[in-house]
Design a protein around this motif. Structure first.
Motif, PDB file in Angstrom:
ATOM      1  N   LEU A  97     -95.328  51.024 -58.690  1.00 17.71           N
ATOM      2  CA  LEU A  97     -93.975  50.553 -59.168  1.00 17.71           C
ATOM      3  C   LEU A  97     -94.144  49.115 -60.488  1.00 17.71           C
ATOM      4  CD1 LEU A  97     -93.482  48.576 -55.253  1.00 17.71           C
ATOM      5  CD2 LEU A  97     -92.551  51.061 -56.245  1.00 17.71           C
ATOM      6  N   ASP A  98     -93.391  50.148 -61.074  1.00 21.15           N
ATOM      7  CA  ASP A  98     -93.639  49.297 -63.039  1.00 21.15           C
ATOM      8  C   ASP A  98     -92.047  48.679 -63.364  1.00 21.15           C
ATOM      9  OD1 ASP A  98     -94.151  48.618 -65.084  1.00 21.15           O
ATOM     10  OD2 ASP A  98     -93.652  51.273 -65.809  1.00 21.15           O
ATOM     11  N   VAL A 148     -85.509  57.190 -54.430  1.00 24.02           N
ATOM     12  CA  VAL A 148     -83.386  57.571 -54.552  1.00 24.02           C
ATOM     13  C   VAL A 148     -83.210  56.618 -53.838  1.00 24.02           C
ATOM     14  CG1 VAL A 148     -81.689  59.123 -54.127  1.00 24.02           C
ATOM     15  CG2 VAL A 148     -83.684  59.900 -55.958  1.00 24.02           C
ATOM     16  N   ASP A 149     -83.944  56.364 -52.783  1.00 25.99           N
ATOM     17  CA  ASP A 149     -82.965  55.352 -51.708  1.00 25.99           C
ATOM     18  C   ASP A 149     -83.372  53.843 -51.671  1.00 25.99           C
ATOM     19  OD1 ASP A 149     -82.272  57.866 -49.946  1.00 25.99           O
ATOM     20  OD2 ASP A 149     -84.574  57.856 -48.281  1.00 25.99           O
ATOM     21  N   ALA A 150     -84.698  54.126 -52.650  1.00 26.91           N
ATOM     22  CA  ALA A 150     -84.468  52.425 -52.622  1.00 26.91           C
ATOM     23  C   ALA A 150     -83.726  52.339 -53.930  1.00 26.91           C
ATOM     24  CB  ALA A 150     -86.513  52.333 -53.605  1.00 26.91           C
ATOM     25  N   GLU A 151     -83.412  53.379 -54.836  1.00 27.49           N
ATOM     26  CA  GLU A 151     -82.299  52.245 -55.470  1.00 27.49           C
ATOM     27  C   GLU A 151     -81.009  52.806 -54.836  1.00 27.49           C
ATOM     28  OE1 GLU A 151     -79.575  54.578 -59.519  1.00 27.49           O
ATOM     29  OE2 GLU A 151     -81.806  54.948 -59.444  1.00 27.49           O
ATOM     30  N   ALA A 191     -83.950  48.052 -58.218  1.00 32.43           N
ATOM     31  CA  ALA A 191     -84.677  49.354 -58.491  1.00 32.43           C
ATOM     32  C   ALA A 191     -84.193  50.394 -58.909  1.00 32.43           C
ATOM     33  CB  ALA A 191     -85.571  50.097 -57.069  1.00 32.43           C
ATOM     34  N   VAL A 192     -85.277  51.415 -59.322  1.00 31.44           N
ATOM     35  CA  VAL A 192     -84.701  52.195 -60.429  1.00 31.44           C
ATOM     36  C   VAL A 192     -85.739  53.836 -60.607  1.00 31.44           C
ATOM     37  CG1 VAL A 192     -85.103  51.833 -62.539  1.00 31.44           C
ATOM     38  CG2 VAL A 192     -83.621  52.688 -62.593  1.00 31.44           C
ATOM     39  N   HIS A 193     -84.721  54.543 -60.176  1.00 30.17           N
ATOM     40  CA  HIS A 193     -86.172  56.168 -60.086  1.00 30.17           C
ATOM     41  C   HIS A 193     -86.183  56.621 -60.806  1.00 30.17           C
ATOM     42  CE1 HIS A 193     -82.205  58.105 -59.165  1.00 30.17           C
ATOM     43  NE2 HIS A 193     -83.108  59.666 -59.437  1.00 30.17           N
ATOM     44  N   ARG A 194     -85.326  56.544 -62.008  1.00 29.64           N
ATOM     45  CA  ARG A 194     -85.002  57.823 -63.034  1.00 29.64           C
ATOM     46  C   ARG A 194     -85.997  56.752 -64.486  1.00 29.64           C
ATOM     47  NH1 ARG A 194     -79.303  57.773 -63.174  1.00 29.64           N
ATOM     48  NH2 ARG A 194     -79.494  55.701 -62.524  1.00 29.64           N
ATOM     49  N   MET A 195     -87.357  57.758 -64.578  1.00 33.04           N
ATOM     50  CA  MET A 195     -87.777  57.390 -65.957  1.00 33.04           C
ATOM     51  C   MET A 195     -87.264  57.243 -67.431  1.00 33.04           C
ATOM     52  SD  MET A 195     -90.805  60.485 -65.354  1.00 33.04           S
ATOM     53  CE  MET A 195     -91.425  60.772 -63.933  1.00 33.04           C
ATOM     54  N   ASN A 196     -85.751  56.741 -67.284  1.00 32.92           N
ATOM     55  CA  ASN A 196     -85.203  57.053 -68.857  1.00 32.92           C
ATOM     56  C   ASN A 196     -84.941  55.204 -69.257  1.00 32.92           C
ATOM     57  OD1 ASN A 196     -83.675  56.136 -70.769  1.00 32.92           O
ATOM     58  ND2 ASN A 196     -81.666  57.345 -70.320  1.00 32.92           N
ATOM     59  N   ARG A 197     -85.776  55.087 -70.260  1.00 31.39           N
ATOM     60  CA  ARG A 197     -86.111  53.928 -70.244  1.00 31.39           C
ATOM     61  C   ARG A 197     -85.176  52.437 -70.307  1.00 31.39           C
ATOM     62  NH1 ARG A 197     -91.219  52.099 -70.244  1.00 31.39           N
ATOM     63  NH2 ARG A 197     -92.952  54.328 -70.493  1.00 31.39           N
ATOM     64  N   VAL A 203     -87.455  47.663 -61.614  1.00 33.49           N
ATOM     65  CA  VAL A 203     -88.492  48.006 -60.623  1.00 33.49           C
ATOM     66  C   VAL A 203     -88.089  49.931 -61.326  1.00 33.49           C
ATOM     67  CG1 VAL A 203     -90.103  48.416 -59.533  1.00 33.49           C
ATOM     68  CG2 VAL A 203     -89.354  46.027 -59.543  1.00 33.49           C
ATOM     69  N   PHE A 204     -89.126  49.638 -61.960  1.00 38.05           N
ATOM     70  CA  PHE A 204     -88.930  51.987 -61.767  1.00 38.05           C
ATOM     71  C   PHE A 204     -89.864  51.974 -60.282  1.00 38.05           C
ATOM     72  CE2 PHE A 204     -91.347  55.798 -64.018  1.00 38.05           C
ATOM     73  CZ  PHE A 204     -90.491  56.501 -63.041  1.00 38.05           C
ATOM     74  N   VAL A 205     -89.605  53.161 -59.666  1.00 42.62           N
ATOM     75  CA  VAL A 205     -90.751  53.043 -58.369  1.00 42.62           C
ATOM     76  C   VAL A 205     -90.557  54.777 -59.368  1.00 42.62           C
ATOM     77  CG1 VAL A 205     -89.779  53.848 -56.532  1.00 42.62           C
ATOM     78  CG2 VAL A 205     -89.467  52.258 -57.210  1.00 42.62           C
ATOM     79  N   ASP A 206     -92.149  54.739 -59.725  1.00 40.84           N
ATOM     80  CA  ASP A 206     -92.402  56.441 -60.059  1.00 40.84           C
ATOM     81  C   ASP A 206     -93.004  57.011 -58.751  1.00 40.84           C
ATOM     82  OD1 ASP A 206     -93.417  58.299 -62.191  1.00 40.84           O
ATOM     83  OD2 ASP A 206     -94.948  56.567 -63.471  1.00 40.84           O
TER      84      ASP A 206
END
Length: 293
Positions: A132-133, A194-197, A204-210, A217-220
């Motif tokens: 989680l970033d 994806v479910d978190a987003e 939350a976001v699941h995509r790496m696009n900055r 929070v990026f869920v990596d």
């Protein structure tokens, strides 16, 4: 003159012990080595039987920082090595099995990063990890909210999650799993992200696009890929201060103590008080089954 010491019968040359690696508080290389020797009993189980990548910072985080995946030149013959298959062939990597190997590796001044599989079974993941970033202005409080949601989501699938700080800005969720390939775990981890987003669209976001990440929070989920590694529990990080990737309790996450930042001295005291909060990862019967996609 480089001092020579004996660690469990192995002779080690330990260099530049007075060198300051963390200028913010004067933390020296000697203190780095002392920290690792002190937490070895809880750290080693998380390294043992796993190929290790080193993020090296021999002059501190403000100096040159670089990854070492292959066995470094000068590695003692008694340090365990493993052949690891990569997309471009095979490589020889270090496996830190014991205290002498840990102290030799710590002398390189490095973060410890491990795969989610052991060298005995590289085709089977035994860990699921979610990193989680937070993207500024989001911070640890937002990570805690996402972590609590993911914990419940994993529990609904019969998978028990544990948590640690990244030692940088965010949190890592870890869960023991069984009988699943890294590809299967990666696909499941992506579905969780994806479910978190979907459940937390403003958080939350699941995509790496900055461009999508500020304030979220990026869920990596990608660190479950067979080739990827994640910072190990109890590793020091290459940061301005000697922060550590520190196991924490879910109660601490729920309370989200300001910062949830722990330095080497804090971690030593926590280990004395709590032991290893991630010890259940090794207990028989804890591992969950990753659902089919």
């Amino acid at each position: 003159m480089t001092p020579i010491t004996s660690v469990a019968g192995r002779r080690l040359a330990l260099s530049n012990l007075e060198k300051v690696l963390y200028p913010a508080d004067g933390f020296t290389k000697g203190e780095v080595l002392h920290y690792y020797a002190t937490v070895a009993d809880v750290l080693l189980p998380h390294l043992r039987d796993r190929a290790v990548s080193f993020l090296r910072y021999p002059d501190g985080a403000a100096g040159q920082v670089f990854f070492t995946k292959n066995v470094p030149p000068g590695t003692p013959e008694w340090v365990t090595k493993a052949q690891v298959t990569r997309s471009d062939g095979t490589a020889r990597m270090v496996v830190v099995q014991d205290l002498p190997s840990l102290m030799w590796a710590a002398n390189l001044v490095a973060e410890f990063h491990t795969h989610q599989w052991t060298t005995a079974a590289p085709d089977l993941a035994d860990r699921l990890v979610l990193d989680l970033d937070p993207g500024a202005p989001a911070g640890i409080a937002e990570c805690c909210r996402v972590a609590l949601w993911l914990r419940e989501r994993l529990a609904a699938d019969g998978i028990e999650a544990y948590v640690k700080t990244s030692g940088a800005k965010g949190l890592h969720l870890l869960a023991p799993v069984r009988d699943a390939s890294p590809d299967r775990v990666s696909a499941y981890a992506r579905r969780l992200a994806v479910d978190a987003e979907a459940a937390l669209p403003g958080l939350a976001v699941h995509r790496m696009n900055r461009a999508l990440r500020p304030g979220k929070v990026f869920v990596d989920w990608s660190q479950n890929a067979a080739r990827k590694t994640t910072a190990a529990p109890y590793t020091l990080r290459a940061r301005p201060e000697p922060t550590v990737s520190t196991p924490v309790s879910w109660q601490e996450v729920a309370q989200c103590r300001e910062g949830l930042v722990f330095r080497a001295g804090d971690v030593v005291r926590r280990v004395e008080e709590y032991g290893d909060l991630l010890a259940p990862l090794f207990e028989a019967g804890r591992a969950g089954t990753v659902p089919q996609g």
